[in-house]
Design a protein around this motif. Sequence first.
Motif, short mmCIF file in Angstrom:
data_model
loop_
_atom_site.label_atom_id
_atom_site.label_comp_id
_atom_site.label_asym_id
_atom_site.label_seq_id
_atom_site.Cartn_x
_atom_site.Cartn_y
_atom_site.Cartn_z
N THR A 127 27.14 8.82 -0.92
CA THR A 127 26.53 9.49 0.21
C THR A 127 25.60 10.54 -0.38
O THR A 127 25.66 10.84 -1.60
CB THR A 127 27.56 10.19 1.12
OG1 THR A 127 28.16 11.26 0.37
CG2 THR A 127 28.63 9.21 1.60
N ASP B 36 25.73 13.81 0.01
CA ASP B 36 26.54 14.91 -0.54
C ASP B 36 27.24 14.52 -1.83
O ASP B 36 27.32 15.32 -2.76
CB ASP B 36 27.57 15.40 0.49
CG ASP B 36 26.93 16.23 1.58
OD1 ASP B 36 25.81 16.74 1.39
OD2 ASP B 36 27.57 16.38 2.64
N GLU B 37 27.77 13.29 -1.90
CA GLU B 37 28.45 12.83 -3.12
C GLU B 37 27.49 12.78 -4.30
O GLU B 37 27.90 12.97 -5.44
CB GLU B 37 29.06 11.44 -2.90
CG GLU B 37 30.25 11.43 -2.00
CD GLU B 37 30.66 10.02 -1.58
OE1 GLU B 37 31.80 9.87 -1.10
OE2 GLU B 37 29.85 9.07 -1.71
N ASP C 183 19.30 20.49 -3.83
CA ASP C 183 19.51 20.46 -2.38
C ASP C 183 18.30 19.90 -1.65
O ASP C 183 18.42 19.44 -0.51
CB ASP C 183 19.85 21.85 -1.85
CG ASP C 183 21.26 22.27 -2.24
OD1 ASP C 183 22.17 21.42 -2.17
OD2 ASP C 183 21.44 23.44 -2.61
N ARG D 185 18.54 16.54 0.15
CA ARG D 185 19.01 16.46 1.54
C ARG D 185 17.84 16.46 2.52
O ARG D 185 17.93 15.85 3.59
CB ARG D 185 19.95 17.60 1.86
CG ARG D 185 21.26 17.53 1.15
CD ARG D 185 22.20 18.64 1.65
NE ARG D 185 23.51 18.49 1.08
CZ ARG D 185 23.93 19.12 -0.01
NH1 ARG D 185 23.14 19.95 -0.65
NH2 ARG D 185 25.15 18.92 -0.46
N GLU E 169 26.08 17.14 -4.91
CA GLU E 169 26.97 18.21 -5.39
C GLU E 169 27.23 18.19 -6.90
O GLU E 169 27.07 19.22 -7.56
CB GLU E 169 28.27 18.20 -4.60
CG GLU E 169 28.11 18.68 -3.18
CD GLU E 169 27.42 20.02 -3.07
OE1 GLU E 169 27.73 20.95 -3.85
OE2 GLU E 169 26.54 20.15 -2.20
#
Length: 132
Positions: free
Chosen positions: A51, A53-54, A28, A31, A57
């Motif tokens: 992206t 998030d893509e 994380d 980010r 995760e």
Amino acid sequence: MPKNEIDALTAEFFGAFDNRGGKTADVDRIRRLLVPGGVIVKTGPEFTVYTVDEFVEPRRRLLADGRLLEFAEWETSERTEIAGDIASRFGAYRKSGILDGEPFEGGGTKTIQFVRTPEGWRISAFAWYDRP
């Protein structure tokens, strides 16, 4: 010194995936290191544009679910150019771990684009190529 800040940011980026010794990888963190809307590209074997998030995760799951253990990747060489509030880094890296019970090693090349924001240097884009 911008180079020292970019070196530290790059080390923090590579460290986000480290789950050696039973520690939890902090994927994380990516980010926080990228600007909103940052672009991530894998060149192969399947060319993919992610992206944030893509990208985050599935890697967070892989590094936490026990399939990928003792994983780390690290930069082995780099070339960084800085011009005012932008910078570009081109570097080689190595990686190792245990995937589905099988030890592996590999490496490749990453290119990282940086911008200086009001909060400090952040990554605006990165792309990588894994050597076969």
